[in-house]
Design an enzyme around this catalytic site. Sequence first.
Site, PDB file in Angstrom:
ATOM      1  N   GLY A 211     -40.536 -32.209  12.400  1.00 30.56           N
ATOM      2  CA  GLY A 211     -39.230 -32.576  12.914  1.00 30.56           C
ATOM      3  C   GLY A 211     -39.157 -32.339  14.412  1.00 30.56           C
ATOM      4  O   GLY A 211     -40.083 -32.650  15.162  1.00 30.56           O
ATOM      5  N   SER A 212     -38.091 -31.705  14.858  1.00 25.94           N
ATOM      6  CA  SER A 212     -37.848 -31.532  16.293  1.00 25.94           C
ATOM      7  C   SER A 212     -38.657 -30.434  16.958  1.00 25.94           C
ATOM      8  O   SER A 212     -38.548 -30.244  18.176  1.00 25.94           O
ATOM      9  CB  SER A 212     -36.356 -31.272  16.537  1.00 25.94           C
ATOM     10  OG  SER A 212     -35.620 -32.454  16.346  1.00 25.94           O
TER      11      SER A 212
END
Length: 490
Positions: A211-212
């Site tokens: 993800g981030s």
Amino acid sequence: MNRGLCRCITAVWLAALALSSPAVANARPEAASGQASQGLMRQSAAQFWQVVTAKPEDRLALLQRYFSPGMRERNGDAGLLETFATLAEVLGSDMASSRPTEVLGGPREGELHYTLSDGRRVSLKITLAGDAAPLIEKFAVRPLPPKVTAVKPAQLPAAIDARIKAESRAGRFSGAVLVARGDELIHARAAGMADRQAGRANLIDTPFNLGSINKMFTAIAIAQLQAAGKLDWQDRVGRHLPDFPNAKIRDQVTIHQLLTHTSGVGSYWNEAHAARRHELDTQLGFLQTFVDQPLLFEPGAGLEYSNGGPVILGLIIEAISGMDYYSYIRKHIYEPAGMRWADHFRRDDRSAKFALGYMKTDAGSWQDNSQTLSLRGSAAGGGYASVRDLHAFARALKQERLLTRPQLETLWEARGQTGPIGYGYLFSVGGTPARRWVGHNGGAPGISAEFLFYPDDGLVIAVLANQDHAATAMREWLSALVEASLPARR
């Protein structure tokens, strides 16, 4: 709420409450004689959670029934409904039947504490208005530190192992965990299945979708180019991308603003992305999904977590280096750090043996998230790494193999604050002066990832999961236990 949105390490439900009213101040334990007021506070809290856990189509009617007109006017029904959707997604159905473990304050202002089934603790502060039928006038929801009992350092591995096994048996965790201090591995274990259909188990070398967390790598790449004299933090986008198709971004937005989520650039989780996600595997492709959208605010005039901003930074990296973003990150970060299993794998690359993400359906079964993913991730997130890779990354930071310590400190300087968490240049910053950490998290359907690095004493906590929200509770418990059990050192 768009479930594709990856947020920074500040708890997503805490960040969302920027829409809501200020927290209740000066809550005090109520006297034993205040049972009636405590009952009113419990009743109002139950009504609050009834709204949160209701079906989406039922929330508006309940909002109108239990919240004051002033509250709704200040925040707007749409904003409040989005906040409730966020809380429901992150906290799950636990709150529908949870009873508070503690009630403070009263009769019109109070704070209630709850413990979720996975060990997370939650505080709800509410203020009531009106006499005949009090309505909720203000509220704030925030995480509370997990309750842990310190153990001797030699007992940490067994305590961590027992927790992972228990959460896996309960169906709340599938993934991998690593805790280390410098080169010393304290404990690492994987649990659950990387591919449920094929029967392939998760391993500590299994790459998970970050993800981030990938935003940290984008920040380091920009800092490397800045250290080489090829860009300045205050450069406008147009200096490096003179043909950038959005004139306002080209002429007014700076690299500093893109790194701090203050540019006004939004995200690519939109209809254009949904229509093209199965073909997206370049930064330019991602840019085309959002570049025509108006800015959320004037550059520098606000703060809004953005996935579009890092994509623009990825294009700047490509323009300056002459390499595509994925190759740059591989050559200048993954390889020198010794991150053997890390890369931006394409969604259809099964030879990479990454973990498939699994999300809970409305029927309660697990479905893999392949159809929700882009063909490949972007400079904002969606790459893959194992917990071993994140340990290698932390060691590379400590040994200054990617940037010098002063250069890293520039990234780790808090330039914005959301609750207890600061945000630097695509790094989250928290802790105390005696024991600070830096890192990031990532989340999307079937993706849950947490990374903390304590730069002054070398502690590393990496939790990567391939099911919804599974990493957060584990990381919160781990960080509380490790900090309580290992004395800080410089």
